[in-house]
Motif scaffolding. Structure first.
Motif, PDB file in Angstrom:
ATOM      1  N   PHE A  36      27.393   8.107  19.864  1.00 35.05           N
ATOM      2  CA  PHE A  36      26.852   9.305  19.213  1.00 35.05           C
ATOM      3  C   PHE A  36      26.422  10.338  20.273  1.00 35.05           C
ATOM      4  O   PHE A  36      26.807  11.507  20.212  1.00 35.05           O
ATOM      5  N   ASP A  67      28.168  13.926  20.719  1.00 31.44           N
ATOM      6  CA  ASP A  67      27.341  15.091  20.388  1.00 31.44           C
ATOM      7  C   ASP A  67      27.349  16.083  21.564  1.00 31.44           C
ATOM      8  O   ASP A  67      27.464  17.286  21.382  1.00 31.44           O
ATOM      9  N   TRP A  83      32.740  21.110  20.055  1.00 34.46           N
ATOM     10  CA  TRP A  83      32.669  21.323  18.601  1.00 34.46           C
ATOM     11  C   TRP A  83      32.887  22.779  18.258  1.00 34.46           C
ATOM     12  O   TRP A  83      32.383  23.667  18.947  1.00 34.46           O
ATOM     13  N   ARG A 113      30.919  22.324   8.374  1.00 37.92           N
ATOM     14  CA  ARG A 113      30.594  21.282   9.366  1.00 37.92           C
ATOM     15  C   ARG A 113      31.356  21.620  10.648  1.00 37.92           C
ATOM     16  O   ARG A 113      32.335  22.379  10.605  1.00 37.92           O
ATOM     17  N   ASP A 114      30.923  21.059  11.772  1.00 35.63           N
ATOM     18  CA  ASP A 114      31.635  21.261  13.038  1.00 35.63           C
ATOM     19  C   ASP A 114      32.824  20.312  13.099  1.00 35.63           C
ATOM     20  O   ASP A 114      32.797  19.228  12.494  1.00 35.63           O
ATOM     21  N   ASN A 118      34.237  15.145  12.895  1.00 34.74           N
ATOM     22  CA  ASN A 118      33.365  16.025  12.123  1.00 34.74           C
ATOM     23  C   ASN A 118      31.929  15.795  12.555  1.00 34.74           C
ATOM     24  O   ASN A 118      31.528  14.651  12.769  1.00 34.74           O
ATOM     25  N   ARG A 119      31.171  16.904  12.633  1.00 38.35           N
ATOM     26  CA  ARG A 119      29.733  16.760  12.909  1.00 38.35           C
ATOM     27  C   ARG A 119      28.948  17.503  11.833  1.00 38.35           C
ATOM     28  O   ARG A 119      29.138  18.703  11.645  1.00 38.35           O
ATOM     29  N   TYR A 120      28.090  16.757  11.155  1.00 35.87           N
ATOM     30  CA  TYR A 120      27.242  17.315  10.096  1.00 35.87           C
ATOM     31  C   TYR A 120      25.854  17.484  10.711  1.00 35.87           C
ATOM     32  O   TYR A 120      25.175  16.498  10.997  1.00 35.87           O
ATOM     33  N   LYS A 121      25.457  18.745  10.917  1.00 35.59           N
ATOM     34  CA  LYS A 121      24.225  18.976  11.683  1.00 35.59           C
ATOM     35  C   LYS A 121      22.958  18.856  10.848  1.00 35.59           C
ATOM     36  O   LYS A 121      21.865  18.875  11.403  1.00 35.59           O
ATOM     37  N   THR A 180      21.565  14.639  12.407  1.00 37.97           N
ATOM     38  CA  THR A 180      23.005  14.818  12.629  1.00 37.97           C
ATOM     39  C   THR A 180      23.795  13.534  12.364  1.00 37.97           C
ATOM     40  O   THR A 180      23.358  12.436  12.681  1.00 37.97           O
ATOM     41  N   ARG A 181      24.973  13.726  11.786  1.00 35.95           N
ATOM     42  CA  ARG A 181      25.912  12.625  11.587  1.00 35.95           C
ATOM     43  C   ARG A 181      27.245  13.015  12.213  1.00 35.95           C
ATOM     44  O   ARG A 181      27.681  14.181  12.097  1.00 35.95           O
ATOM     45  N   ILE A 182      27.891  12.069  12.892  1.00 36.08           N
ATOM     46  CA  ILE A 182      29.222  12.308  13.462  1.00 36.08           C
ATOM     47  C   ILE A 182      30.190  11.328  12.817  1.00 36.08           C
ATOM     48  O   ILE A 182      29.889  10.131  12.693  1.00 36.08           O
TER      49      ILE A 182
END
Ligand SMILES: O=C(O)CCC(=O)C(=O)O
Ligand SMILES: [Fe+2]
Length: 239
Positions: free
Chosen positions: A50, A54, A59, A75-76, A128-131, A229-231
């Motif tokens: 992670f 990150d 991104w 999302r990124d 994908n990155r959900y901030k 944050t989730r990746i």
């Protein structure tokens, strides 16, 4: 950063067969199947991945064309693919294809996925990155032609746990891509009872295979509560 090596970590309430034991296989019917492995990557290794991703992934949050309108992808994202494959284009956006060599830890995750899923040869990866709780993935299917008619997609999650929904396509929705466009064009709420929800844990693996992309939609909805944050990494095979 030294290359991470995925290894089984001793865990007081687990044993070496833990992965296999807790693996859930859900037959969605008509040749569609989902497999969920909650502890695919050990907890501490998961946080190392992670933090690496990150910080080191370039991104971007692209502007997409959905139903003739421009909107920011919620999302990124970043795309990695083996050289020489056809370009990925979705919603009018063609991401730059980075090389696996640009981000060596991704190769370790790819190797672990291949070991877990014998017979697979993934050659591309959408990250994908959900901030936070407002970042989401609208209802869609990964049914682009370049993946073929029965793509297997392996999805690895790190960080904040988020819900992942699957719902059976209605005949109409199979022509519609997502609910990321204007509200007037979003999918009508269906009275489909065929819905499944997974809470995708840190270090988990979810596999969609068979006709899942043809017959089902999936989404990661917004959350009301503030979230961290989730990746998510989705490994795919481009034909
Ligand atoms: O974030 C997820 O779990 C799903 C992402 C996804 O569906 C996609 O990238 O196509
Ligand atoms: Fe998807």
């Amino acid at each position: 950063m030294s290359l991470l090596k995925l290894k089984a970590v001793p865990d007081p309430d687990s044993n070496p067969n833990d992965n296999a034991k807790k693996t859930q296989t859900i037959d969605l019917g008509n040749g569609s199947e989902v497999v969920y492995v909650p502890r695919f990557v050990a907890y501490d290794d998961g946080w190392e991945f992670f933090n690496y991703l990150d910080k080191h992934i370039p991104w971007t949050r692209p502007t997409l064309r959905v139903f003739g309108r421009s909107c920011l992808q919620p999302r990124d994202t970043c795309y990695v693919a083996t050289a020489g494959l056809p370009d990925l284009i979705y919603s009018g956006y063609q991401p730059h294809a980075y090389s696996w060599d640009d981000f060596p830890p991704l190769k370790d995750i790819l190797d672990a996925v291949h070991k877990m899923l014998p017979g697979t040869r993934f050659n591309s990866l959408l990250l994908n990155r959900y901030k936070g709780s407002n970042d989401y993935a609208g209802w869609h299917a990964d049914d682009e032609k370049l993946y073929g008619s029965t793509p297997e997609i392996a999805s690895v999650s790190f960080g904040c746990e988020r819900e992942f929904f699957l719902k059976k396509k209605s005949r109409k929705s199979s022509q519609e891509r997502s609910d990321e466009g204007p509200p007037s064009k979003r999918l009508k709420k269906s009275n489909n009872v065929d819905q499944h929800c997974f809470r995708l844990k840190h270090g988990s693996l979810l596999v969609m295979r068979g006709y899942t992309q043809r017959d089902w939609l999936h989404s990661v909805p917004k959350r009301a509560k503030a979230e961290t944050t989730r990746i998510n990494l989705t490994f795919r095979h481009v034909l």
